[in-house]
Scaffold this active site. Structure first.
Site, PDB file in Angstrom:
ATOM      1  CE1 TYR A 118      -3.693   2.515   0.581  1.00 12.73           C
ATOM      2  CE2 TYR A 118      -2.449   3.197   2.513  1.00 12.73           C
ATOM      3  CZ  TYR A 118      -3.476   3.409   1.614  1.00 12.73           C
ATOM      4  OH  TYR A 118      -4.287   4.508   1.744  1.00 12.73           O
ATOM      5  CD  GLU A 134      -8.259   6.371   4.878  1.00 10.62           C
ATOM      6  OE1 GLU A 134      -8.144   6.195   6.115  1.00 10.62           O
ATOM      7  OE2 GLU A 134      -7.334   6.110   4.087  1.00 10.62           O
ATOM      8  CD1 TRP A 176      -3.807   1.220   6.036  1.00  8.62           C
ATOM      9  CD2 TRP A 176      -5.955   1.790   6.109  1.00  8.62           C
ATOM     10  NE1 TRP A 176      -4.231   1.465   4.745  1.00  8.62           N
ATOM     11  CE2 TRP A 176      -5.552   1.822   4.766  1.00  8.62           C
ATOM     12  CE3 TRP A 176      -7.286   2.118   6.403  1.00  8.62           C
ATOM     13  CZ2 TRP A 176      -6.395   2.150   3.720  1.00  8.62           C
ATOM     14  CZ3 TRP A 176      -8.135   2.448   5.357  1.00  8.62           C
ATOM     15  CH2 TRP A 176      -7.698   2.460   4.036  1.00  8.62           C
TER      16      TRP A 176
END
Length: 191
Positions: free
Chosen positions: A27, A49, A57
């Site tokens: 990522y 998000e 995350w």
């Protein structure tokens, strides 16, 4: 000031958070901070998000393909048509984070995004940060721009996106470049 970038498995200096897992590494190296300008791409990032709020995350990254399948590839027009049957389906889907408030916000937000169309992308990109040097050892959770973006999104009818989520969106979509100064990922020039 000295950067706190750390060497990855290939010896390249990276933002230290990226070294926690292969998912973070990929990522960081290929997506985080790269400009996302499409309505679908921005809706996906905003939704992910918002789902991350209160979670790590990595949880979202590991469920990302499940989210894409469950939310029709994050096509705002298709998600805007979801009804209570779809909400029930999503609440039963182990491939995503099953939180009613976040699911209902994602569907309601899709309706707003679908109504706004290209103006949604224009709204978000109107808050890009220009001419800010890459940080050396700073960890922000919000900025004046993210506070303003969250307020503008809320005024447009978007739910579940406060200043911290808006800042994470800004980082994810390239509105701000928060790679550390010594990170090997080159600065984006088309922000």
């Amino acid at each position: 000031m000295r950067s706190r970038a750390s060497a990855g498995p290939d010896g390249k200096l990276r933002c230290p958070w990226a070294l926690g897992s292969p998912e973070y590494l990929d990522y960081h190296d290929t997506e985080w901070g790269q400009p996302v300008r499409s309505v679908t791409g921005l809706y996906e990032r905003m939704t992910l998000e918002a789902f991350q709020s209160g979670l790590a995350w990595i949880t979202i990254l590991r469920k990302r393909e499940g989210f894409r399948a469950a939310f029709a590839g994050f096509d705002p027009e298709r998600v805007a048509a979801f009804d209570e049957t779809d909400v029930a389906r999503l609440l039963a889907d182990p491939g995503i984070v099953r939180n009613r408030a976040k699911i209902e916000a994602a569907v309601a937000n899709a309706r707003v995004v679908a109504d706004l169309g290209p103006a949604y992308a224009e709204l978000i990109w109107s808050f890009r940060v220009v001419d800010r040097p890459r940080p050396t050892d700073e960890h922000r959770a919000t900025s004046p721009e993210s506070v303003a973006l969250a307020k503008a999104l809320k005024a447009a009818g978007i739910r579940f996106v406060g200043p911290t989520t808006a800042y994470a969106l800004m980082q994810a979509c390239g509105l701000v470049d928060d790679h550390l100064a010594d990170c090997f990922v080159p600065p984006v020039t088309d922000r």
